[in-house]
Design a protein around this motif. Structure first.
Motif, PDB file in Angstrom:
ATOM      1  N   LEU A  22       0.822  -1.212   0.000  1.00 48.43           N
ATOM      2  CA  LEU A  22       0.000   0.000   0.000  1.00 48.43           C
ATOM      3  C   LEU A  22       0.855   1.261   0.000  1.00 48.43           C
ATOM      4  O   LEU A  22       0.494   2.262  -0.629  1.00 48.43           O
ATOM      5  N   LEU A  23       1.976   1.228   0.684  1.00 43.83           N
ATOM      6  CA  LEU A  23       2.879   2.385   0.654  1.00 43.83           C
ATOM      7  C   LEU A  23       3.459   2.587  -0.746  1.00 43.83           C
ATOM      8  O   LEU A  23       3.564   3.727  -1.224  1.00 43.83           O
ATOM      9  N   LEU A  24       3.808   1.498  -1.418  1.00 44.78           N
ATOM     10  CA  LEU A  24       4.286   1.612  -2.800  1.00 44.78           C
ATOM     11  C   LEU A  24       3.185   2.139  -3.719  1.00 44.78           C
ATOM     12  O   LEU A  24       3.431   2.988  -4.582  1.00 44.78           O
ATOM     13  N   LEU A  25       1.979   1.643  -3.529  1.00 48.89           N
ATOM     14  CA  LEU A  25       0.849   2.128  -4.320  1.00 48.89           C
ATOM     15  C   LEU A  25       0.610   3.615  -4.072  1.00 48.89           C
ATOM     16  O   LEU A  25       0.346   4.374  -5.009  1.00 48.89           O
ATOM     17  N   ALA A  26       0.719   4.039  -2.825  1.00 47.37           N
ATOM     18  CA  ALA A  26       0.545   5.460  -2.508  1.00 47.37           C
ATOM     19  C   ALA A  26       1.616   6.301  -3.191  1.00 47.37           C
ATOM     20  O   ALA A  26       1.326   7.377  -3.722  1.00 47.37           O
ATOM     21  N   ALA A  27       2.850   5.816  -3.212  1.00 51.39           N
ATOM     22  CA  ALA A  27       3.924   6.556  -3.883  1.00 51.39           C
ATOM     23  C   ALA A  27       3.648   6.667  -5.380  1.00 51.39           C
ATOM     24  O   ALA A  27       3.828   7.741  -5.981  1.00 51.39           O
ATOM     25  N   ILE A  28       3.195   5.588  -5.987  1.00 45.81           N
ATOM     26  CA  ILE A  28       2.867   5.614  -7.417  1.00 45.81           C
ATOM     27  C   ILE A  28       1.714   6.577  -7.679  1.00 45.81           C
ATOM     28  O   ILE A  28       1.742   7.361  -8.636  1.00 45.81           O
ATOM     29  N   LEU A  29       0.701   6.547  -6.829  1.00 48.39           N
ATOM     30  CA  LEU A  29      -0.433   7.458  -6.998  1.00 48.39           C
ATOM     31  C   LEU A  29      -0.016   8.915  -6.834  1.00 48.39           C
ATOM     32  O   LEU A  29      -0.544   9.793  -7.523  1.00 48.39           O
ATOM     33  N   ILE A  30       0.921   9.180  -5.948  1.00 44.46           N
ATOM     34  CA  ILE A  30       1.407  10.549  -5.778  1.00 44.46           C
ATOM     35  C   ILE A  30       2.131  11.010  -7.036  1.00 44.46           C
ATOM     36  O   ILE A  30       1.966  12.157  -7.477  1.00 44.46           O
ATOM     37  N   VAL A  31       2.900  10.118  -7.652  1.00 46.90           N
ATOM     38  CA  VAL A  31       3.570  10.469  -8.915  1.00 46.90           C
ATOM     39  C   VAL A  31       2.526  10.804  -9.980  1.00 46.90           C
ATOM     40  O   VAL A  31       2.633  11.815 -10.689  1.00 46.90           O
ATOM     41  N   PHE A  32       1.491   9.979 -10.092  1.00 50.90           N
ATOM     42  CA  PHE A  32       0.438  10.254 -11.068  1.00 50.90           C
ATOM     43  C   PHE A  32      -0.332  11.528 -10.726  1.00 50.90           C
ATOM     44  O   PHE A  32      -0.771  12.253 -11.621  1.00 50.90           O
ATOM     45  N   LEU A  33      -0.494  11.800  -9.447  1.00 54.15           N
ATOM     46  CA  LEU A  33      -1.168  13.025  -9.027  1.00 54.15           C
ATOM     47  C   LEU A  33      -0.365  14.250  -9.453  1.00 54.15           C
ATOM     48  O   LEU A  33      -0.932  15.238  -9.936  1.00 54.15           O
ATOM     49  N   VAL A  34       0.944  14.179  -9.316  1.00 51.44           N
ATOM     50  CA  VAL A  34       1.805  15.285  -9.758  1.00 51.44           C
ATOM     51  C   VAL A  34       1.724  15.440 -11.275  1.00 51.44           C
ATOM     52  O   VAL A  34       1.609  16.560 -11.790  1.00 51.44           O
ATOM     53  N   LYS A  35       1.749  14.314 -11.999  1.00 52.80           N
ATOM     54  CA  LYS A  35       1.625  14.381 -13.461  1.00 52.80           C
ATOM     55  C   LYS A  35       0.283  14.984 -13.867  1.00 52.80           C
ATOM     56  O   LYS A  35       0.209  15.778 -14.806  1.00 52.80           O
ATOM     57  N   GLU A  36      -0.770  14.615 -13.168  1.00 48.69           N
ATOM     58  CA  GLU A  36      -2.095  15.161 -13.479  1.00 48.69           C
ATOM     59  C   GLU A  36      -2.149  16.651 -13.164  1.00 48.69           C
ATOM     60  O   GLU A  36      -2.800  17.419 -13.875  1.00 48.69           O
ATOM     61  N   THR A  37      -1.465  17.077 -12.121  1.00 50.37           N
ATOM     62  CA  THR A  37      -1.401  18.504 -11.796  1.00 50.37           C
ATOM     63  C   THR A  37      -0.716  19.279 -12.917  1.00 50.37           C
ATOM     64  O   THR A  37      -1.188  20.348 -13.325  1.00 50.37           O
ATOM     65  N   ILE A  38       0.366  18.727 -13.431  1.00 53.16           N
ATOM     66  CA  ILE A  38       1.072  19.369 -14.547  1.00 53.16           C
ATOM     67  C   ILE A  38       0.172  19.404 -15.777  1.00 53.16           C
ATOM     68  O   ILE A  38       0.090  20.423 -16.477  1.00 53.16           O
ATOM     69  N   GLU A  58     -12.561  16.844 -17.056  1.00 55.22           N
ATOM     70  CA  GLU A  58     -12.147  15.445 -16.970  1.00 55.22           C
ATOM     71  C   GLU A  58     -10.867  15.314 -16.138  1.00 55.22           C
ATOM     72  O   GLU A  58     -10.742  14.414 -15.302  1.00 55.22           O
ATOM     73  N   GLY A  59      -9.937  16.224 -16.335  1.00 54.47           N
ATOM     74  CA  GLY A  59      -8.697  16.197 -15.560  1.00 54.47           C
ATOM     75  C   GLY A  59      -8.934  16.428 -14.083  1.00 54.47           C
ATOM     76  O   GLY A  59      -8.299  15.791 -13.233  1.00 54.47           O
ATOM     77  N   ILE A  60      -9.852  17.323 -13.765  1.00 59.32           N
ATOM     78  CA  ILE A  60     -10.162  17.592 -12.352  1.00 59.32           C
ATOM     79  C   ILE A  60     -10.774  16.359 -11.690  1.00 59.32           C
ATOM     80  O   ILE A  60     -10.421  16.007 -10.563  1.00 59.32           O
ATOM     81  N   VAL A  61     -11.661  15.685 -12.399  1.00 60.00           N
ATOM     82  CA  VAL A  61     -12.282  14.490 -11.823  1.00 60.00           C
ATOM     83  C   VAL A  61     -11.246  13.375 -11.652  1.00 60.00           C
ATOM     84  O   VAL A  61     -11.237  12.676 -10.634  1.00 60.00           O
ATOM     85  N   ILE A  62     -10.359  13.220 -12.617  1.00 60.23           N
ATOM     86  CA  ILE A  62      -9.285  12.228 -12.477  1.00 60.23           C
ATOM     87  C   ILE A  62      -8.392  12.595 -11.298  1.00 60.23           C
ATOM     88  O   ILE A  62      -7.970  11.729 -10.527  1.00 60.23           O
ATOM     89  N   TYR A  63      -8.119  13.887 -11.156  1.00 59.10           N
ATOM     90  CA  TYR A  63      -7.318  14.366 -10.028  1.00 59.10           C
ATOM     91  C   TYR A  63      -7.973  13.965  -8.712  1.00 59.10           C
ATOM     92  O   TYR A  63      -7.316  13.479  -7.795  1.00 59.10           O
ATOM     93  N   PHE A  64      -9.281  14.145  -8.608  1.00 57.93           N
ATOM     94  CA  PHE A  64      -9.984  13.761  -7.381  1.00 57.93           C
ATOM     95  C   PHE A  64      -9.966  12.250  -7.165  1.00 57.93           C
ATOM     96  O   PHE A  64      -9.926  11.792  -6.022  1.00 57.93           O
ATOM     97  N   LEU A  65      -9.994  11.479  -8.245  1.00 57.51           N
ATOM     98  CA  LEU A  65      -9.892  10.029  -8.080  1.00 57.51           C
ATOM     99  C   LEU A  65      -8.551   9.643  -7.459  1.00 57.51           C
ATOM    100  O   LEU A  65      -8.496   8.840  -6.521  1.00 57.51           O
ATOM    101  N   TYR A  66      -7.476  10.207  -7.989  1.00 60.75           N
ATOM    102  CA  TYR A  66      -6.159   9.938  -7.394  1.00 60.75           C
ATOM    103  C   TYR A  66      -6.134  10.382  -5.939  1.00 60.75           C
ATOM    104  O   TYR A  66      -5.635   9.677  -5.068  1.00 60.75           O
ATOM    105  N   PHE A  67      -6.664  11.557  -5.686  1.00 62.67           N
ATOM    106  CA  PHE A  67      -6.679  12.102  -4.331  1.00 62.67           C
ATOM    107  C   PHE A  67      -7.481  11.204  -3.388  1.00 62.67           C
ATOM    108  O   PHE A  67      -7.072  10.959  -2.248  1.00 62.67           O
ATOM    109  N   GLU A  68      -8.615  10.696  -3.852  1.00 64.84           N
ATOM    110  CA  GLU A  68      -9.439   9.826  -3.008  1.00 64.84           C
ATOM    111  C   GLU A  68      -8.747   8.501  -2.714  1.00 64.84           C
ATOM    112  O   GLU A  68      -8.851   7.977  -1.603  1.00 64.84           O
ATOM    113  N   PHE A  69      -8.048   7.953  -3.696  1.00 69.40           N
ATOM    114  CA  PHE A  69      -7.314   6.710  -3.431  1.00 69.40           C
ATOM    115  C   PHE A  69      -6.199   6.941  -2.414  1.00 69.40           C
ATOM    116  O   PHE A  69      -5.977   6.106  -1.537  1.00 69.40           O
ATOM    117  N   ILE A  70      -5.508   8.065  -2.531  1.00 70.01           N
ATOM    118  CA  ILE A  70      -4.460   8.371  -1.550  1.00 70.01           C
ATOM    119  C   ILE A  70      -5.082   8.574  -0.168  1.00 70.01           C
ATOM    120  O   ILE A  70      -4.563   8.083   0.840  1.00 70.01           O
TER     121      ILE A  70
END
Length: 135
Positions: A22-38, A58-70
């Motif tokens: 789960l910690l590895l998954l959280a790190a991966i999700l944070i990377v994707f969250l940063v990419k989505e922010t960019i 669409e990007g904002i909703v995807i951003y919230f999905l990443y945020f909710e998983f984290i």
């Protein structure tokens, strides 16, 4: 007694494996969250096309999905290794909203997705009642 001790040791070992995963998954999700922010910044400040508003939403909703998983992973560690049902329902609602935004050409499908959201909201209401709430 040895069997119980072995079972506890196996359970603790598997819990550690789950925690590391789960910690590895959280790190991966944070990377994707940063990419989505960019990506959102590029859509917001660089593109001036007609489809920019759809890409932005669409990007904002995807951003919230990443945020909710984290947030779900954080809540897992805060609540003593327990996934609250509410967070899965939030993620489901957000995912269906994203699906409606992306694929809204067929009115029947949109109606079915809306009914699914209504069902999830009712489920969320029931899960938050005092009788079912664990937190």
């Amino acid at each position: 007694m040895a069997k119980t001790s072995r079972s506890v040791m196996i359970a603790k070992g598997l819990q550690r494996v789950l925690n590391v995963g789960l910690l590895l998954l959280a790190a991966i999700l944070i990377v994707f969250l940063v990419k989505e922010t960019i990506h959102l910044a590029k859509v917001l400040f660089v593109n001036n096309e007609e489809s920019t508003s759809y890409l932005l939403i669409e990007g904002i909703v995807i951003y919230f999905l990443y945020f909710e998983f984290i947030a779900l992973i954080v809540k897992y560690f805060e609540s003593g290794y327990h996934f609250p049902l509410r967070y899965f329902i939030y993620i489901g609602i957000t995912a269906i909203i994203r699906l409606i935004i992306v694929d809204h050409e067929n009115p029947i499908d949109t109606l079915i997705y809306s009914a699914a959201i209504l069902l999830l909201v009712v489920t969320l209401y029931l899960a938050n009642t005092d009788r079912l709430k664990r937190e």
